[in-house]
Design an enzyme around this catalytic site. Structure first.
Site, short mmCIF file in Angstrom:
data_model
loop_
_atom_site.label_atom_id
_atom_site.label_comp_id
_atom_site.label_asym_id
_atom_site.label_seq_id
_atom_site.Cartn_x
_atom_site.Cartn_y
_atom_site.Cartn_z
N TRP A 186 0.82 -1.21 0.00
CA TRP A 186 0.00 0.00 0.00
C TRP A 186 0.85 1.26 0.00
CZ3 TRP A 186 -3.14 2.60 4.31
CH2 TRP A 186 -2.46 2.61 5.53
N ARG B 61 0.90 -12.90 4.18
CA ARG B 61 -0.09 -11.83 4.31
C ARG B 61 0.06 -10.84 3.16
NH1 ARG B 61 3.73 -10.77 8.51
NH2 ARG B 61 4.85 -8.80 8.28
N SER B 62 -0.96 -10.00 3.01
CA SER B 62 -0.92 -8.93 2.03
C SER B 62 -0.87 -7.61 2.79
CB SER B 62 -2.15 -9.02 1.12
OG SER B 62 -2.09 -8.08 0.07
N GLU C 134 10.62 -10.81 10.97
CA GLU C 134 11.31 -9.52 11.02
C GLU C 134 11.14 -8.84 12.37
OE1 GLU C 134 7.12 -8.48 9.81
OE2 GLU C 134 8.50 -10.18 9.59
N ASP D 281 0.43 -1.10 11.95
CA ASP D 281 1.13 -1.85 12.97
C ASP D 281 2.06 -0.91 13.74
OD1 ASP D 281 2.36 -1.70 10.44
OD2 ASP D 281 3.59 -3.46 10.79
N GLU E 26 9.04 9.28 7.82
CA GLU E 26 7.95 8.31 7.68
C GLU E 26 6.63 8.81 8.23
OE1 GLU E 26 7.25 3.67 9.08
OE2 GLU E 26 8.71 4.95 10.12
N GLU F 221 7.98 0.06 16.80
CA GLU F 221 8.99 -0.96 17.09
C GLU F 221 10.39 -0.61 16.61
OE1 GLU F 221 6.80 -5.16 16.84
OE2 GLU F 221 6.76 -4.09 14.93
#
Length: 551
Positions: A146, A192-193, A265, A297, A493, A512
């Site tokens: 995305w 997962r996507s 990861e 996340d 970011e 994280e």
């Protein structure tokens, strides 16, 4: 021969030259060596090891480890250094240019963030794609699903439609090869996507690159089939993979992951969370992985309501994730994106003369829209909320995901009118659109703002005629990005959405890993907004304190 046909044939030739996919993840490949490296935190960042390139055949490395690991004085860190090469970002002499305007800075960053697939090291975790692509930056040295859409809109504004086209073809190749678009182009992301925005990418490419969107109809249908796996015969009140059948028989989707082990990861972080939770570890891992599929996340959005939002003093951030319950939640944004996928398939099938398919997907879209409005629209609050299908009730925290039905064209005009007032009152911050109303130590909560959410809100409100709030969000976000660029000479970011008049706007915190420079989707959204708002003061912003770019 047309440019489009030639390009598609060239893409097919490049794709056929890609080696057969090796889907073994580092945990699969290195087994107890993987667990030992991640458990001992040989690297400060858990992602470093899974991105390493082996210096010899992986099976030989594993055999060597098994032969040596129990010997007296065995040095695990030295063993890893002998057998693996850390994949540092490619060296670059790029630095922020003193006095360079923000727009020119972003244009200069595209080559810095572009990767060539033939440079991938053998037997590593990279997934091969046929064409060049743009990465986010920092620790994220692969193509993400995305993120890439919001990067693409900036490529269009910069006139880089060549890269836009290449990336759309790359995503089609991923669907052809794996049946879906992985979270990112690494083997450990294959379970997962991410938020399914391929339909938006195809639409964008057709609009600016003059490609035929119907060329991608097979991949669009394949992606839809992947998200709907398990729906046939699913009883009311049941769930299977990413599909939930509600008690009234309506069918909606949730986030999921095919694996119930720690994310490779973030292995040690996930093991710590599961241990602190006191819950069945596999259940916790699935929820953590599903949240990673969401792109959010992490956030209080995925925690049990009423759970602590912040880690207590002296405790790890993982402590605040112990109540995570992502797969219990039917997210409003995911279902809005799938509505867009269904309407796109219906439109393209109609154009191609496949009337039965067109009617089938019109029906899917209409049913999804009705279910989203019935379950997720709160008339009294004038907003969309996620739905907890296990508890049979709406979630209470308002999040910026509420704008996704506007972005995807699912909402009615009355929803947009009410939502404009709600967002202005409850989510509009000095620096842009807040991620949630909840403040926590997680990066997808207040006070952070994210480029992707700003764009969806602005585009959605503009589509429904609410240009004032769209313009307000755009202007505040540009001021936020410009203030940090002027002070630090970079884009990052995420951002803390605070007042910017006295340059107190900063990069966001939480999460994280440290704040990442670069940064793909921030560059993309900011560049598109600069193009759309030529009079904004951000155009006059220049870098005053250049420093090397950490990618």
């Amino acid at each position: 021969m047309s440019k489009r046909v030639h390009s598609r044939q060239h893409a097919a030739a490049r794709a056929s030259a890609c080696p057969a996919p090796d889907t073994l993840t580092p945990a699969d490949r290195y087994q107890e060596l993987f667990t030992a490296v991640q458990g001992a935190r040989v690297f400060a960042d858990s992602k470093t090891f899974v991105d390493c390139a082996p210096l010899q055949d992986p099976q030989e490395i594993l055999q060597a480890y098994r032969a040596q690991c129990k010997a007296d004085g065995f040095d695990l860190k030295a063993f890893v250094a002998r057998h693996f090469e850390v994949q540092l970002p490619p060296s670059s002499d790029y630095v922020s240019v003193p006095g360079q305007p923000l727009c020119a800075h972003i244009d200069d960053l595209w080559p810095v963030l572009t990767r060539q697939p033939l440079a991938h090291p053998p037997a590593g975790s990279s997934l091969q794609v046929p064409h060049d692509y743009v990465v986010p930056g920092g620790r994220f040295g692969e193509m993400y699903y995305w993120d890439s859409y919001f990067t693409m809109i900036g490529l269009v504004a910069s006139g880089r439609t060549d890269l836009l086209h290449d990336m759309v073809v790359n995503f089609a190749h991923l669907i052809d090869t794996y049946g879906h678009v992985p979270n990112g182009t690494r083997t450990y992301y294959l379970g997962r996507s991410q938020p399914p925005l391929f339909a938006f990418m195809v639409e964008l490419s057709e609009r600016v690159d003059k490609c035929s969107a119907t060329d991608f109809l097979p991949q669009l249908r394949q992606e839809h089939a992947w998200w709907m796996r398990g729906s046939d015969g699913l009883a009311p009140g049941g769930a299977e993979r990413r599909v939930v059948r509600l008690p009234d028989g309506s069918l909606l989707n949730r986030y999921w992951d095919e694996r119930d082990q720690p994310r490779e990861e973030a292995w040690l972080e996930d093991v710590t969370t599961a241990r602190l939770s006191g819950r069945e570890p596999g259940e916790v891992y699935r929820h953590l992985r599903a949240a990673a599929e969401s792109g959010w996340d992490f956030s209080t959005r995925w925690l049990a309501e009423g759970a602590p939002r912040k880690a207590q003093d002296g405790q790890a951030e993982q402590d605040s994730l112990v109540s995570i319950c992502t797969t219990d939640i039917v997210p409003v944004d995911l279902n809005a994106f799938l509505y867009k996928l269904e309407t796109t398939i219906a439109d393209l099938a109609g154009q191609a003369g496949h009337e039965a398919t067109a009617n089938e997907f019109k029906k899917h879209a209409a049913e999804r829209k009705a279910a989203v409005i019935a379950l997720m629209w709160d008339e009294s609050q004038g907003a969309f909320f996620d739905h907890d299908w296990r508890l049979g009730q709406r979630r209470s925290c308002l999040t910026a995901a509420c704008v996704a039905p506007l972005f995807a064209g699912l909402a009615d005009q009355s929803h947009a009118n009410a939502l404009a007032a709600t967002v202005e009152q409850r989510l509009l911050a000095p620096g842009g659109l807040s991620t949630t109303e909840c403040t926590s130590d997680q990066q997808w909560d207040q006070p952070n703002g994210w480029a992707s959410l700003q764009w969806m809100a602005m585009a959605g409100f503009h589509t429904y005629g609410h240009d004032h709030i769209a313009r307000t969000i755009a202007h505040r976000w540009l001021a936020t990005v410009a203030a940090v660029y002027e002070r630090e000479g970079k884009l990052v970011e995420k951002y803390a959405l605070r007042q910017v008049e006295h340059q107190v706007s900063t990069g966001g915190g939480g999460g994280e890993y440290p704040l990442q420079d670069g940064f793909g989707w921030t560059n993309g959204v900011t560049r598109a907004l600069l193009h759309a708002h030529p009079q904004h003061t951000a155009h006059a912003c220049v870098a005053h304190a250049p420093e090397p770019m950490h990618r």
